[in-house]
Design an enzyme around this catalytic site. Structure first.
Site, PDB file in Angstrom:
ATOM      1  N   ASP A  93     -59.947 -94.119  72.993  1.00 11.25           N
ATOM      2  CA  ASP A  93     -59.451 -93.036  73.503  1.00 11.25           C
ATOM      3  C   ASP A  93     -60.601 -92.699  74.100  1.00 11.25           C
ATOM      4  OD1 ASP A  93     -56.420 -94.247  73.302  1.00 11.25           O
ATOM      5  OD2 ASP A  93     -56.243 -92.376  73.552  1.00 11.25           O
ATOM      6  N   LYS A 157     -55.604 -90.503  80.775  1.00  8.05           N
ATOM      7  CA  LYS A 157     -54.601 -89.669  80.485  1.00  8.05           C
ATOM      8  C   LYS A 157     -55.052 -87.845  80.551  1.00  8.05           C
ATOM      9  CE  LYS A 157     -54.842 -88.712  75.141  1.00  8.05           C
ATOM     10  NZ  LYS A 157     -55.686 -89.168  74.057  1.00  8.05           N
ATOM     11  N   LYS A 186     -51.441 -91.726  80.241  1.00 10.28           N
ATOM     12  CA  LYS A 186     -51.390 -91.313  78.784  1.00 10.28           C
ATOM     13  C   LYS A 186     -50.784 -89.594  78.979  1.00 10.28           C
ATOM     14  CE  LYS A 186     -52.227 -90.791  74.076  1.00 10.28           C
ATOM     15  NZ  LYS A 186     -53.181 -91.505  73.051  1.00 10.28           N
TER      16      LYS A 186
END
Length: 224
Positions: A93, A157, A186
């Site tokens: 991430d 995300k 996400k």
């Protein structure tokens, strides 16, 4: 509605505090096993240790790269990504260079995304691109999602959870409307109860980053 098991498998069970200790990471990994979560989300320094703790399970170890500011050079981000993968990370991430996005330097954003996603794909590692939407205009979020649709990370995300606000339902909807089924979304940051989690899922989120996994499940159980 998702089943309880499906919900738990959406959780990236999170510990990103700067003061986290060895005991904290042991607790995190034990909780992830109890939950049967998708992943533990940690800073990259703890990847090797958590990988050992989760050996023999299907729970992934996710490394946060250039976290939480995104303000490191591309070379540093690439080095951190490679080191995390070498240490055993199953997922990456990374935080985009938010300043470049606000300057609309989309060529830089695309190059950064392509470079990190390429390393992940070469190593069969899941890639997630953190936008940090709280600092962006809606058109900027849309443009980032359009670049992601082209580059094809596994996920985009919403947030780090360290910005001025976390995940927003309308942002999840916006991101999902752009990428469709080609990239997953996400939601992370400030998701602490089932009602908000449910709204994120209904908006299109397929992973939930949270340190409140048990509280969310408790709320889910009460609604049944």
């Amino acid at each position: 509605m998702v089943t309880r098991k499906e919900l738990a498998k959406m959780f990236d069970h999170t510990l990103l505090k700067p003061y986290a200790t060895k005991e904290d990471f042991i607790k995190l990994c034990n909780e992830a096993k109890e939950l049967e979560a998708a992943m533990v989300a940690i800073n990259s320094v703890a990847v090797k240790f958590c990988k050992q703790q989760l050996e023999g399970t299907d729970i992934h170890v996710g490394a946060a790269i250039s976290f939480p500011l995104g303000q490191t050079t591309l070379d540093i981000k690439l080095t951190e990504t490679k080191q995390a993968i070498e240490d055993g990370a199953d997922e990456i991430d990374y935080v985009i260079n938010i300043g470049k996005a606000r300057m609309h330097d989309w060529d830089y954003i695309k190059k950064e995304m392509e470079s990190i996603v390429s390393i992940c794909k070469e190593n069969n590692v899941i890639s997630k691109v953190i936008f940090e939407n709280c600092y962006l205009e809606k058109d900027e979020i849309r443009q980032l999602a359009m670049i992601a649709k082209e580059v094809q990370p596994d996920y985009i995300k919403t947030s780090t959870g360290f910005g001025i606000s976390g995940a927003m339902v309308e942002d999840v909807k916006l991101m999902k409307s752009v990428v469709g089924d080609s990239v997953k979304v996400k939601a992370a940051g400030g998701i602490r109860d089932w009602q908000l989690c449910k709204k994120m899922i209904e908006a299109g989120a397929q992973r939930i980053g949270t340190s409140s996994s048990f509280a969310i499940l408790e709320g889910y159980d009460k609604e049944l």
